[in-house]
Design an enzyme around this catalytic site. Structure first.
Site, PDB file in Angstrom:
ATOM      1  N   SER A  62       0.548  72.812  20.109  1.00  0.00           N
ATOM      2  CA  SER A  62      -0.888  72.531  20.212  1.00  0.00           C
ATOM      3  C   SER A  62      -1.081  71.718  21.477  1.00  0.00           C
ATOM      4  O   SER A  62      -0.132  71.121  21.998  1.00  0.00           O
ATOM      5  CB  SER A  62      -1.326  71.701  18.995  1.00  0.00           C
ATOM      6  OG  SER A  62      -2.610  71.132  19.207  1.00  0.00           O
ATOM      7  N   TYR A  90       0.071  65.125  12.651  1.00  0.00           N
ATOM      8  CA  TYR A  90      -0.075  66.372  13.411  1.00  0.00           C
ATOM      9  C   TYR A  90       0.416  66.178  14.849  1.00  0.00           C
ATOM     10  O   TYR A  90       1.215  66.977  15.360  1.00  0.00           O
ATOM     11  CB  TYR A  90      -1.550  66.787  13.383  1.00  0.00           C
ATOM     12  CG  TYR A  90      -1.827  68.171  13.915  1.00  0.00           C
ATOM     13  CD1 TYR A  90      -1.710  69.290  13.099  1.00  0.00           C
ATOM     14  CD2 TYR A  90      -2.228  68.368  15.233  1.00  0.00           C
ATOM     15  CE1 TYR A  90      -1.982  70.563  13.574  1.00  0.00           C
ATOM     16  CE2 TYR A  90      -2.509  69.635  15.721  1.00  0.00           C
ATOM     17  CZ  TYR A  90      -2.384  70.734  14.886  1.00  0.00           C
ATOM     18  OH  TYR A  90      -2.654  71.990  15.376  1.00  0.00           O
TER      19      TYR A  90
HETATM   20  P1  NAD Z   1      -4.746  78.717   9.472  1.00  0.00           P
HETATM   21  O1  NAD Z   1      -5.027  77.693   8.427  1.00  0.00           O
HETATM   22  O2  NAD Z   1      -5.742  79.774   9.774  1.00  0.00           O
HETATM   23  O3  NAD Z   1      -3.375  79.456   9.134  1.00  0.00           O
HETATM   24  C1  NAD Z   1      -2.246  78.765   8.719  1.00  0.00           C
HETATM   25  C2  NAD Z   1      -1.243  79.746   8.177  1.00  0.00           C
HETATM   26  O4  NAD Z   1      -0.092  79.011   7.732  1.00  0.00           O
HETATM   27  C3  NAD Z   1      -1.765  80.511   6.943  1.00  0.00           C
HETATM   28  O5  NAD Z   1      -1.244  81.817   6.963  1.00  0.00           O
HETATM   29  C4  NAD Z   1      -1.177  79.719   5.780  1.00  0.00           C
HETATM   30  O6  NAD Z   1      -1.032  80.479   4.605  1.00  0.00           O
HETATM   31  C5  NAD Z   1       0.178  79.363   6.375  1.00  0.00           C
HETATM   32  N1  NAD Z   1       0.816  78.236   5.721  1.00  0.00           N
HETATM   33  C6  NAD Z   1       0.326  76.995   5.488  1.00  0.00           C
HETATM   34  N2  NAD Z   1       1.236  76.261   4.819  1.00  0.00           N
HETATM   35  C7  NAD Z   1       2.321  77.054   4.649  1.00  0.00           C
HETATM   36  C8  NAD Z   1       3.585  76.883   4.027  1.00  0.00           C
HETATM   37  N3  NAD Z   1       3.923  75.724   3.446  1.00  0.00           N
HETATM   38  N4  NAD Z   1       4.447  77.927   4.022  1.00  0.00           N
HETATM   39  C9  NAD Z   1       4.098  79.111   4.576  1.00  0.00           C
HETATM   40  N5  NAD Z   1       2.932  79.327   5.182  1.00  0.00           N
HETATM   41  C10 NAD Z   1       2.057  78.316   5.205  1.00  0.00           C
HETATM   42  O7  NAD Z   1      -4.353  77.866  10.749  1.00  0.00           O
HETATM   43  P2  NAD Z   1      -4.325  78.218  12.311  1.00  0.00           P
HETATM   44  O8  NAD Z   1      -5.428  77.471  12.950  1.00  0.00           O
HETATM   45  O9  NAD Z   1      -4.172  79.670  12.555  1.00  0.00           O
HETATM   46  O10 NAD Z   1      -2.999  77.459  12.738  1.00  0.00           O
HETATM   47  C11 NAD Z   1      -1.786  78.119  13.015  1.00  0.00           C
HETATM   48  C12 NAD Z   1      -0.945  77.223  13.898  1.00  0.00           C
HETATM   49  O11 NAD Z   1      -1.633  76.990  15.128  1.00  0.00           O
HETATM   50  C13 NAD Z   1      -0.655  75.847  13.303  1.00  0.00           C
HETATM   51  O12 NAD Z   1       0.659  75.465  13.610  1.00  0.00           O
HETATM   52  C14 NAD Z   1      -1.638  74.953  14.007  1.00  0.00           C
HETATM   53  O13 NAD Z   1      -1.199  73.629  14.093  1.00  0.00           O
HETATM   54  C15 NAD Z   1      -1.672  75.603  15.377  1.00  0.00           C
HETATM   55  N6  NAD Z   1      -2.865  75.272  16.165  1.00  0.00           N
HETATM   56  C16 NAD Z   1      -4.107  75.581  15.697  1.00  0.00           C
HETATM   57  C17 NAD Z   1      -5.213  75.247  16.490  1.00  0.00           C
HETATM   58  C18 NAD Z   1      -6.610  75.554  16.071  1.00  0.00           C
HETATM   59  O14 NAD Z   1      -7.538  75.089  16.755  1.00  0.00           O
HETATM   60  N7  NAD Z   1      -6.856  76.317  15.036  1.00  0.00           N
HETATM   61  C19 NAD Z   1      -5.020  74.604  17.708  1.00  0.00           C
HETATM   62  C20 NAD Z   1      -3.746  74.309  18.126  1.00  0.00           C
HETATM   63  C21 NAD Z   1      -2.665  74.660  17.342  1.00  0.00           C
END
Ligand code: NAD
Length: 262
Positions: free
Chosen positions: A144, A157
Site C-alpha cells: 500500500s 496496517y
Molecule cells: P477487499 O476487502 O475488497 O478484499 C479483501 C479480500 O481478502 C477478500 O477477498 C476477502 O475475502 C479476503 N480476505 C480477508 N481476510 C482473509 C483471510 N483471513 N483469509 C483469506 N482471505 C481473506 O479489500 P481490497 O481493498 O481489495 O484490498 C486488497 C489488498 O489491497 C489488501 O492487502 C489491502 O491492504 C490492499 N490495499 C487496498 C487499498 C484500497 O484502497 N482498497 C489500498 C492499498 C492497498
C-alpha cells in the site's frame, strides 16, 4: 498469443476488490488461476473464467483463512496438486482497522499482522522451492502507499505494509540471480469494500453524504482526486509477470495518484 499460458497464479483474497481485478487480468493473459477468499466465490470464478475463456484457462478455488498456517499449507499443497505448481503468487488478502494506538484492540492488531504480513511469509516460503526448481517465478505483494508513508489511526496496517515491503526486498535479494522476482505494489485509494467501510464511517461520523465523504477522503491524500482501479492494478501485475520485468527486483511501485510524492 497468451503471455501467461501454462502458468498458474494463486491470488490470495481474490473473491473481491483488488485481488479479483488482478486475477482477472492474469486470466486474460492465459494463466490458470487459484482463487482464495471469503464470501461468494462462484461469481468471481465466473468472471475470471470468462476473462480467460479464449485461452481455455482453468480456475480453482480454496477457502483458506490465511491467518491460519495450516490453511496456508493446504492452500499451497492444493494448488500444486491441481495445477502442478504455483508460478505466480500474489499476496493480496488484507484487512484494516482504524483506531488510535491506545484504543487499538490487541486482537485486531494480531489479526492484521497475521493476515496482512505473516500470511505472505508462509505462502512465500512454501511456494518458493517449486519456483526455484523451475527457475521462473513471480511473487507480487500487495502492499500500500501505507508501506511508504503513514496515516494516523492505522498502526497495525501501516506496520504490516512497511513490513511486507521489507519482506519483498529480502525475497528479491535472495533470488536475485534466478528467474524468480519479487516486487510490491503500493496502491493509494481504491474503491473496494475495504475502503467503502472507511467512507461510510466518515459520512456517519461527520453527518455528511457519502459523495462528500468520498470527496474529502480523496482530497486529504490523493492529489489526482481519483481512485486507482483494480483493473489498473491488474495491468501492473501483468507487467511484473512479463519478460520486460525480468530485472525488476525488490521494487515498491506506487500507483497512488501522487500520494507519496507530496
Ligand atoms: P477487499 O476487502 O475488497 O478484499 C479483501 C479480500 O481478502 C477478500 O477477498 C476477502 O475475502 C479476503 N480476505 C480477508 N481476510 C482473509 C483471510 N483471513 N483469509 C483469506 N482471505 C481473506 O479489500 P481490497 O481493498 O481489495 O484490498 C486488497 C489488498 O489491497 C489488501 O492487502 C489491502 O491492504 C490492499 N490495499 C487496498 C487499498 C484500497 O484502497 N482498497 C489500498 C492499498 C492497498
Amino acid at each position: 498469443m497468451f503471455m501467461l499460458k501454462g502458468k498458474t497464479a494463486l491470488v490470495t483474497g481474490s473473491t473481491s476488490g483488488i485481488g479479483l481485478g488482478i486475477a482477472t487480468a492474469l486470466a486474460r493473459q492465459g494463466a490458470n488461476i487459484m482463487l482464495n477468499g471469503f464470501g461468494d466465490w462462484q461469481g468471481p470464478r465466473q468472471q475470471v473464467l470468462e476473462a480467460g475463456k479464449a485461452a481455455r484457462i482453468e480456475v480453482g478455488y480454496h477457502g483458506a483463512d490465511v491467518s491460519r498456517v495450516a490453511d496456508i499449507e493446504d492452500l499451497i499443497a492444493s494448488a500444486a496438486r491441481d495445477f502442478g505448481r504455483v508460478d505466480i503468487l500474489v499476496n493480496n488478502a488484507g484487512i484494516q482497522h482504524v483506531a488510535n494506538v491506545q484504543d487499538f484492540p490487541p486482537e485486531r492488531w494480531d489479526a492484521i499482522i497475521a493476515i496482512n504480513l505473516s500470511s505472505a511469509f508462509h505462502t512465500t516460503r512454501l511456494a518458493l522451492p517449486a519456483m526455484q526448481a523451475a527457475n521462473w517465478g513471480r511473487i507480487i505483494n500487495i502492499a500500500s502507499v501505507h508501506g511508504l508513508v503513514a496515516s494516523a489511526q492505522k498502526a497495525a496496517y501501516v506496520a504490516t505494509k512497511h513490513g511486507i515491503i521489507g519482506l519483498t526486498k529480502v525475497v528479491a535479494l535472495e533470488n536475485a540471480t534466478t528467474g524468480v522476482t519479487c516486487n510490491a505494489i503500493c496502491p493509494g485509494w481504491v474503491l473496494t469494500p475495504l475502503v467503502q467501510k472507511q467512507v461510510d464511517a466518515k459520512a456517519a461520523a461527520q453527518g455528511i453524504s457519502n459523495a462528500e465523504a468520498t470527496r474529502q477522503l480523496l482530497g486529504e491524500k490523493e492529489p489526482s482526486l481519483q481512485f486507482t482501479t483494480p483493473e489498473e492494478l491488474g495491468e501492473l501485475a501483468v507487467f511484473f509477470c512479463s519478460p520486460a520485468a525480468n530485472n525488476v527486483r525488490g521494487a515498491a511501485w506506487n500507483m497512488d495518484g501522487g500520494w507519496a510524492a507530496q
